[in-house]
Design a protein around this motif. Sequence first.
Motif, PDB file in Angstrom:
ATOM      1  N   PHE A  24       0.831  -1.212   0.000  1.00  0.00           N
ATOM      2  CA  PHE A  24       0.000   0.000   0.000  1.00  0.00           C
ATOM      3  C   PHE A  24       0.864   1.261   0.000  1.00  0.00           C
ATOM      4  CE2 PHE A  24       0.670  -0.450   4.541  1.00  0.00           C
ATOM      5  CZ  PHE A  24       0.712   0.856   5.031  1.00  0.00           C
ATOM      6  N   ILE A  25       2.044   1.197   0.596  1.00  0.00           N
ATOM      7  CA  ILE A  25       2.949   2.353   0.596  1.00  0.00           C
ATOM      8  C   ILE A  25       3.496   2.576  -0.813  1.00  0.00           C
ATOM      9  CG2 ILE A  25       5.120   3.305   1.492  1.00  0.00           C
ATOM     10  CD1 ILE A  25       4.564   1.697   4.086  1.00  0.00           C
ATOM     11  N   LYS A  26       3.879   1.488  -1.470  1.00  0.00           N
ATOM     12  CA  LYS A  26       4.366   1.596  -2.853  1.00  0.00           C
ATOM     13  C   LYS A  26       3.283   2.170  -3.755  1.00  0.00           C
ATOM     14  CE  LYS A  26       7.362  -2.392  -2.174  1.00  0.00           C
ATOM     15  NZ  LYS A  26       7.554  -3.825  -2.444  1.00  0.00           N
ATOM     16  N   ASN A  27       2.050   1.680  -3.609  1.00  0.00           N
ATOM     17  CA  ASN A  27       0.935   2.183  -4.411  1.00  0.00           C
ATOM     18  C   ASN A  27       0.703   3.672  -4.162  1.00  0.00           C
ATOM     19  OD1 ASN A  27       0.591  -0.435  -5.323  1.00  0.00           O
ATOM     20  ND2 ASN A  27      -1.152  -0.849  -3.995  1.00  0.00           N
ATOM     21  N   TYR A  28       0.768   4.047  -2.907  1.00  0.00           N
ATOM     22  CA  TYR A  28       0.566   5.454  -2.550  1.00  0.00           C
ATOM     23  C   TYR A  28       1.647   6.332  -3.181  1.00  0.00           C
ATOM     24  CZ  TYR A  28       0.288   9.762   0.092  1.00  0.00           C
ATOM     25  OH  TYR A  28       0.195  11.092   0.424  1.00  0.00           O
ATOM     26  N   LEU A  29       2.879   5.904  -3.062  1.00  0.00           N
ATOM     27  CA  LEU A  29       3.979   6.698  -3.622  1.00  0.00           C
ATOM     28  C   LEU A  29       3.870   6.823  -5.138  1.00  0.00           C
ATOM     29  CD1 LEU A  29       6.931   5.473  -1.392  1.00  0.00           C
ATOM     30  CD2 LEU A  29       5.704   7.662  -1.255  1.00  0.00           C
ATOM     31  N   GLN A  30       3.393   5.781  -5.801  1.00  0.00           N
ATOM     32  CA  GLN A  30       3.210   5.839  -7.250  1.00  0.00           C
ATOM     33  C   GLN A  30       2.111   6.823  -7.642  1.00  0.00           C
ATOM     34  OE1 GLN A  30       2.487   1.747  -8.262  1.00  0.00           O
ATOM     35  NE2 GLN A  30       4.662   1.264  -8.454  1.00  0.00           N
ATOM     36  N   SER A  31       1.120   7.004  -6.793  1.00  0.00           N
ATOM     37  CA  SER A  31       0.007   7.897  -7.116  1.00  0.00           C
ATOM     38  C   SER A  31       0.148   9.280  -6.483  1.00  0.00           C
ATOM     39  CB  SER A  31      -1.319   7.267  -6.662  1.00  0.00           C
ATOM     40  OG  SER A  31      -1.384   7.200  -5.253  1.00  0.00           O
ATOM     41  N   PHE A  32       1.208   9.509  -5.750  1.00  0.00           N
ATOM     42  CA  PHE A  32       1.324  10.752  -4.990  1.00  0.00           C
ATOM     43  C   PHE A  32       1.289  12.001  -5.869  1.00  0.00           C
ATOM     44  CE2 PHE A  32       3.666  14.241  -3.059  1.00  0.00           C
ATOM     45  CZ  PHE A  32       2.859  14.479  -1.960  1.00  0.00           C
ATOM     46  N   ASN A  33       2.013  12.008  -6.969  1.00  0.00           N
ATOM     47  CA  ASN A  33       2.030  13.211  -7.807  1.00  0.00           C
ATOM     48  C   ASN A  33       0.647  13.542  -8.355  1.00  0.00           C
ATOM     49  OD1 ASN A  33       4.739  13.763  -7.408  1.00  0.00           O
ATOM     50  ND2 ASN A  33       5.397  12.536  -9.149  1.00  0.00           N
ATOM     51  N   LEU A  34      -0.117  12.518  -8.729  1.00  0.00           N
ATOM     52  CA  LEU A  34      -1.501  12.745  -9.178  1.00  0.00           C
ATOM     53  C   LEU A  34      -2.352  13.286  -8.033  1.00  0.00           C
ATOM     54  CD1 LEU A  34      -2.439   9.664 -11.394  1.00  0.00           C
ATOM     55  CD2 LEU A  34      -2.330  12.053 -12.092  1.00  0.00           C
ATOM     56  N   ASP A  94      -4.858   9.598   1.169  1.00  0.00           N
ATOM     57  CA  ASP A  94      -5.411   8.287   0.822  1.00  0.00           C
ATOM     58  C   ASP A  94      -5.866   7.526   2.066  1.00  0.00           C
ATOM     59  OD1 ASP A  94      -6.234   6.165  -0.749  1.00  0.00           O
ATOM     60  OD2 ASP A  94      -4.259   5.256  -0.847  1.00  0.00           O
ATOM     61  N   ASP A  95      -6.842   8.120   2.772  1.00  0.00           N
ATOM     62  CA  ASP A  95      -7.327   7.478   3.992  1.00  0.00           C
ATOM     63  C   ASP A  95      -8.839   7.657   4.104  1.00  0.00           C
ATOM     64  OD1 ASP A  95      -7.572   6.240   6.436  1.00  0.00           O
ATOM     65  OD2 ASP A  95      -5.988   7.406   7.409  1.00  0.00           O
ATOM     66  N   ARG A  96      -9.585   6.900   3.289  1.00  0.00           N
ATOM     67  CA  ARG A  96     -11.050   6.988   3.286  1.00  0.00           C
ATOM     68  C   ARG A  96     -11.663   6.506   4.598  1.00  0.00           C
ATOM     69  NH1 ARG A  96     -12.486   4.337  -2.380  1.00  0.00           N
ATOM     70  NH2 ARG A  96     -10.267   4.205  -2.732  1.00  0.00           N
ATOM     71  N   GLU A  97     -11.023   5.554   5.224  1.00  0.00           N
ATOM     72  CA  GLU A  97     -11.549   5.033   6.491  1.00  0.00           C
ATOM     73  C   GLU A  97     -11.588   6.135   7.550  1.00  0.00           C
ATOM     74  OE1 GLU A  97     -10.300   1.603   9.696  1.00  0.00           O
ATOM     75  OE2 GLU A  97      -9.897   1.238   7.585  1.00  0.00           O
ATOM     76  N   ARG A  98     -10.539   6.913   7.603  1.00  0.00           N
ATOM     77  CA  ARG A  98     -10.467   8.027   8.561  1.00  0.00           C
ATOM     78  C   ARG A  98     -11.541   9.073   8.260  1.00  0.00           C
ATOM     79  NH1 ARG A  98      -5.836   9.690  11.699  1.00  0.00           N
ATOM     80  NH2 ARG A  98      -6.026  11.858  12.290  1.00  0.00           N
ATOM     81  N   LEU A  99     -11.758   9.355   6.975  1.00  0.00           N
ATOM     82  CA  LEU A  99     -12.802  10.303   6.568  1.00  0.00           C
ATOM     83  C   LEU A  99     -14.167   9.800   7.018  1.00  0.00           C
ATOM     84  CD1 LEU A  99     -13.860  12.765   4.865  1.00  0.00           C
ATOM     85  CD2 LEU A  99     -13.999  11.156   2.956  1.00  0.00           C
ATOM     86  N   ARG A 100     -14.448   8.543   6.718  1.00  0.00           N
ATOM     87  CA  ARG A 100     -15.756   7.969   7.039  1.00  0.00           C
ATOM     88  C   ARG A 100     -16.017   8.007   8.535  1.00  0.00           C
ATOM     89  NH1 ARG A 100     -17.640   3.517   8.926  1.00  0.00           N
ATOM     90  NH2 ARG A 100     -19.681   2.753   8.340  1.00  0.00           N
ATOM     91  N   GLU A 101     -15.063   7.553   9.308  1.00  0.00           N
ATOM     92  CA  GLU A 101     -15.258   7.462  10.753  1.00  0.00           C
ATOM     93  C   GLU A 101     -15.163   8.815  11.444  1.00  0.00           C
ATOM     94  OE1 GLU A 101     -12.572   4.504  12.248  1.00  0.00           O
ATOM     95  OE2 GLU A 101     -13.511   2.917  11.078  1.00  0.00           O
ATOM     96  N   GLY A 102     -14.313   9.681  10.927  1.00  0.00           N
ATOM     97  CA  GLY A 102     -14.082  10.955  11.598  1.00  0.00           C
ATOM     98  C   GLY A 102     -15.080  12.038  11.257  1.00  0.00           C
ATOM     99  N   MET A 103     -15.364  12.233   9.981  1.00  0.00           N
ATOM    100  CA  MET A 103     -16.179  13.361   9.578  1.00  0.00           C
ATOM    101  C   MET A 103     -17.549  12.951   9.069  1.00  0.00           C
ATOM    102  SD  MET A 103     -16.956  16.435   8.989  1.00  0.00           S
ATOM    103  CE  MET A 103     -15.676  17.629   9.038  1.00  0.00           C
ATOM    104  N   GLU A 138      -7.295  10.827 -14.828  1.00  0.00           N
ATOM    105  CA  GLU A 138      -6.578  10.034 -13.819  1.00  0.00           C
ATOM    106  C   GLU A 138      -6.788  10.612 -12.421  1.00  0.00           C
ATOM    107  OE1 GLU A 138      -4.863   9.588 -17.789  1.00  0.00           O
ATOM    108  OE2 GLU A 138      -5.084  11.386 -16.562  1.00  0.00           O
ATOM    109  N   GLU A 139      -6.746  11.935 -12.307  1.00  0.00           N
ATOM    110  CA  GLU A 139      -6.977  12.576 -11.014  1.00  0.00           C
ATOM    111  C   GLU A 139      -8.418  12.356 -10.555  1.00  0.00           C
ATOM    112  OE1 GLU A 139      -3.812  16.264 -11.711  1.00  0.00           O
ATOM    113  OE2 GLU A 139      -5.929  16.517 -12.230  1.00  0.00           O
ATOM    114  N   ALA A 140      -9.359  12.509 -11.480  1.00  0.00           N
ATOM    115  CA  ALA A 140     -10.770  12.300 -11.154  1.00  0.00           C
ATOM    116  C   ALA A 140     -11.015  10.859 -10.705  1.00  0.00           C
ATOM    117  CB  ALA A 140     -11.652  12.651 -12.352  1.00  0.00           C
ATOM    118  N   ALA A 141     -10.316   9.905 -11.303  1.00  0.00           N
ATOM    119  CA  ALA A 141     -10.474   8.498 -10.927  1.00  0.00           C
ATOM    120  C   ALA A 141     -10.032   8.265  -9.475  1.00  0.00           C
ATOM    121  CB  ALA A 141      -9.679   7.601 -11.870  1.00  0.00           C
TER     122      ALA A 141
END
Length: 155
Positions: A24-34, A94-103, A138-141
């Motif tokens: 998941f860290i590798k995936n995040y780093l690959q998508s970070f610029n987008l 990239d933390d949807r779980e935190r969004l869902r539970e927090g806000m 790509e950003e919208a996705a």
Amino acid sequence: MLTQLSRLSVETDGRYATSEELQFIKNYLQSFNLRLSAYEKITKAETEILDRVEAKMRDIDPTLFQNASGDFTPTWRKDIIQLLTYATATLLVDDRERLREGMLLWHATIAKSYKFERTCKTTFEVMPEVVKEFLTPEEAALFNPILKLNQIVLG
């Protein structure tokens, strides 16, 4: 990302993480610029995005911003700015779980108590159409699943 890092820390206590656990860290780093690019575009265009969403919603149903107390457009704008801010931060980290539970769960309670569910549902049906005008496909996705989560929890 933050929730996943916290979970990884607990699960790998006293041992090295496996390649699979680190994926998941590798995936995040690959998508970070987008993610960063989309974040910057949305924050820069926030007012224009909200104006367009509101206009499209009024075209769909001019009564969407009315309740027994009258016009709640100012309240809607304040709330949607907050929700868009959190959604955009979620995109960045990239933390949807935190969004869902927090806000979102807290906001859903408020929306229900004021009978704003229909307005919330429509907001997050319209918002992806508007936001895609400002982002690359790509950003919208990356951002649309976050908006969909808002729609599901709030609508």
